[in-house]
Write a protein that holds these residues in place. Sequence first.
Motif: not given
Length: 287
Positions: A49-73
Motif C-alpha cells: 500500500h505504500a511501497p518505498g516508505l519502509a523496508p521491503r520484507p524479503l525472508r522470514f521463517d515463522p517456525d524458526d525458534p530463533d527468529p531472523f527477519l531479512v528486509m531491504s536496506r
Amino acid sequence: MTVLTRKSAPRWHTHELRLGPREVGKRYRHPHPGGPEREWRALRLLERHAPGLAPRPLRFDPDDPDPFLVMSRVPGSPLRGTEVGPRRTAALAEAVTLLLGCVPERAVIALPERRSARTEVTARIHQWYARRPAALREPEIARVLAEGMRWLERPWPDLAEQAGLRPVLGQGDGNLANFLWDGERVRIVDFEESGRSDLAYELAEITEHVGSWVERETVFDAEAFLSLFALDRGERLRLLECRRLLALLWLLLLARDDAGRLRNPRGAVRAQAGRLAALLDHPAAEG
C-alpha cells in the motif's frame, strides 16, 4: 556483511542487526513474543500500500525458534540526535501521514492491537507506581506524579473517546531513531510493536517519546510537527489525553533507570516531570 550486536549496534538498537549493502537481517532479543510476526505483517502491508516508505520484507521463517527477519536496506540516517528543522519536520509529517492513511480500514481491523496501547500502558503505570523508586520522592517530582495519578483515575472526555478512532496501522515506537532522513524524504523502520491503533495515539507516541527531546543534540519542535496535521476538536482532545498518558508512563520509566548505568542524561526525570506538569495544565482543545 557487517554484524552489529547489541553492544556494537548504533546507539538506539536493542537487537542483533546484520547490515549488508542491500539487505538488513534482524534477530529479535525482545522479551515480548510476537515481534517478528508483527514486523513481517506490517512490512508486507506497507510493501503493498505504500511501497518505498519502509523496508521491503524479503525472508522470514515463522517456525524458526530463533527468529531472523531479512528486509531491504533503506537509505537515510536517524532523525534522533539531529536538528529536525522545518524541512525535516515536514518530511516526517508526510511519512507519518502516509503510514497512518495508506492501509485500508478493513485490513487494519483484522490486525492485533499495537503493543503498549492505552489499556496496557495504564496497567503498567499502576504496576510501576506501586513500587516507585526513590527518584520519584523528590517533593516537586512527587507532586507532579501524584497529580498525574489523580488524572489517570478520571474518565477521558466522551468526545475524545468517540472521535479520531478510525483504525490505522500504528508503527508502535515513536523513537526518532526509527525515522530515517535521506536528504529528501523520511522512511520508517522498526515495526515489531506495530498493530491496530488510531491517529491521536500514534502522534502522541512520537511527540512524547523520550527520543524526541532528552538529548541535547536532538532539536525537535513537537508543536510544529503536530500543527501539520488537520485535527478536529475531538482528535485534539484525544491527542492531549494520549500525550498525558504517555508522559506519565515515561516519568515512571525514566525513574527506573539504573543509577550506576544511566541510559539517559542526568536530570531527565526532573525534566520529564516538567513536561508532564505542562500537559496536565494544558487547556482542553478549543473550537
